[in-house]
Design an enzyme around this catalytic site. Sequence first.
Site, PDB file in Angstrom:
ATOM      1  N   ASP A  60      41.793  82.864  33.631  1.00  0.00           N
ATOM      2  CA  ASP A  60      42.053  84.094  32.585  1.00  0.00           C
ATOM      3  C   ASP A  60      43.232  83.933  31.906  1.00  0.00           C
ATOM      4  O   ASP A  60      44.211  84.404  32.564  1.00  0.00           O
ATOM      5  CB  ASP A  60      41.832  85.479  33.323  1.00  0.00           C
ATOM      6  CG  ASP A  60      40.360  85.510  34.153  1.00  0.00           C
ATOM      7  OD1 ASP A  60      40.332  84.456  34.968  1.00  0.00           O
ATOM      8  OD2 ASP A  60      40.185  86.516  34.220  1.00  0.00           O
ATOM      9  N   HIS A  62      43.594  85.663  28.872  1.00  0.00           N
ATOM     10  CA  HIS A  62      43.638  86.930  28.128  1.00  0.00           C
ATOM     11  C   HIS A  62      44.520  86.934  27.172  1.00  0.00           C
ATOM     12  O   HIS A  62      45.316  87.882  27.282  1.00  0.00           O
ATOM     13  CB  HIS A  62      43.747  88.057  29.466  1.00  0.00           C
ATOM     14  CG  HIS A  62      42.527  88.297  29.877  1.00  0.00           C
ATOM     15  ND1 HIS A  62      41.297  88.910  29.470  1.00  0.00           N
ATOM     16  CD2 HIS A  62      42.199  88.323  31.249  1.00  0.00           C
ATOM     17  CE1 HIS A  62      40.424  88.981  30.480  1.00  0.00           C
ATOM     18  NE2 HIS A  62      40.938  88.614  31.631  1.00  0.00           N
ATOM     19  N   ASP A  96      37.291  83.904  29.909  1.00  0.00           N
ATOM     20  CA  ASP A  96      38.273  85.146  29.618  1.00  0.00           C
ATOM     21  C   ASP A  96      39.525  84.692  28.916  1.00  0.00           C
ATOM     22  O   ASP A  96      40.680  84.983  29.300  1.00  0.00           O
ATOM     23  CB  ASP A  96      38.823  85.960  30.840  1.00  0.00           C
ATOM     24  CG  ASP A  96      37.612  86.931  31.137  1.00  0.00           C
ATOM     25  OD1 ASP A  96      36.364  86.742  30.464  1.00  0.00           O
ATOM     26  OD2 ASP A  96      37.737  87.563  31.916  1.00  0.00           O
ATOM     27  N   ASN A 131      33.284  86.845  31.281  1.00  0.00           N
ATOM     28  CA  ASN A 131      32.538  88.248  30.559  1.00  0.00           C
ATOM     29  C   ASN A 131      33.295  89.120  29.589  1.00  0.00           C
ATOM     30  O   ASN A 131      32.573  89.563  28.397  1.00  0.00           O
ATOM     31  CB  ASN A 131      32.596  89.437  31.725  1.00  0.00           C
ATOM     32  CG  ASN A 131      34.101  89.642  32.320  1.00  0.00           C
ATOM     33  OD1 ASN A 131      34.692  88.632  32.975  1.00  0.00           O
ATOM     34  ND2 ASN A 131      34.304  90.814  32.517  1.00  0.00           N
ATOM     35  N   HIS A 132      34.548  88.577  29.172  1.00  0.00           N
ATOM     36  CA  HIS A 132      35.214  89.065  28.071  1.00  0.00           C
ATOM     37  C   HIS A 132      34.646  88.255  26.804  1.00  0.00           C
ATOM     38  O   HIS A 132      34.665  89.174  25.511  1.00  0.00           O
ATOM     39  CB  HIS A 132      36.635  88.872  28.107  1.00  0.00           C
ATOM     40  CG  HIS A 132      37.346  90.060  29.001  1.00  0.00           C
ATOM     41  ND1 HIS A 132      37.580  91.396  28.426  1.00  0.00           N
ATOM     42  CD2 HIS A 132      37.209  90.311  30.431  1.00  0.00           C
ATOM     43  CE1 HIS A 132      38.020  92.263  29.544  1.00  0.00           C
ATOM     44  NE2 HIS A 132      37.698  91.557  30.669  1.00  0.00           N
TER      45      HIS A 132
END
Length: 212
Positions: A60, A62, A96, A131-132
């Site tokens: 991730d 992000h 992500d 999932n993001h």
Amino acid sequence: MAHTRQTLTNSVVIYASLVFFSAEAVCDGVDYCQETDLKETGRDLLNEHEASYRVVAIGDLHGDLQNAHRVLQLSKVIDENGSWIGGNTRLVQTGDLLDRGPNSLELLDLFARLKDEAENVGGTVTCLLGNHELMTLQGDLRYVSRTELKALAAKTLPAAGDTEQAGNLANGRQEWSRLFQPGQIHGHRLRSDREAMAVVGEAECRTLFVHA
Ligand SMILES: *[C@@H]1O[C@H](CO)[C@@H](O)[C@H](O)[C@H]1NC(C)=O
């Protein structure tokens, strides 16, 4: 000889942001995976170095472009200017890239560019669906960075001269949604260039990656 098979520990798995500072130690001690079936594929003429590769996985990120650059540099897949120097490394980004941090879109661009650069020299870059990424495709923008949304609004409404309007989150969300429509570059990438899971490496290096 080039046919030695090594152990699973040769797969370097780095979870960015979680164990960021141990990445350097992991990379210093890295061994290399070997391509299998060299004889069968006629590749036994290759020397050991050419037939070996690293598997590097990064989790991730992000929207955190700065730490993405740091962890990619520590992993020796990019240089200080962000160019691919990973040779035939197999880089896996386990999903992500989006949300939370303010540079999600730049991260998407970065990994798309690295994929092209890697493939030119025998490397691979595999990006998994997190999932993001799914949330954005489903129109759930709760975790998109407000800073990034405001910047997006300001960028798309530069002529308005109305700072309130330009910094408006709703305008940013509208532009974000537009960028992820199927016909747009970001939307196309997420729909066409994202695996739900990937198996990378051969023999003892064979590793299943999923976003959890
Ligand atoms: C990075 O870019 C700077 C400025 O163009 C250049 O001087 C430097 O040599 C580059 N570094 C690498 C590793 O290519």
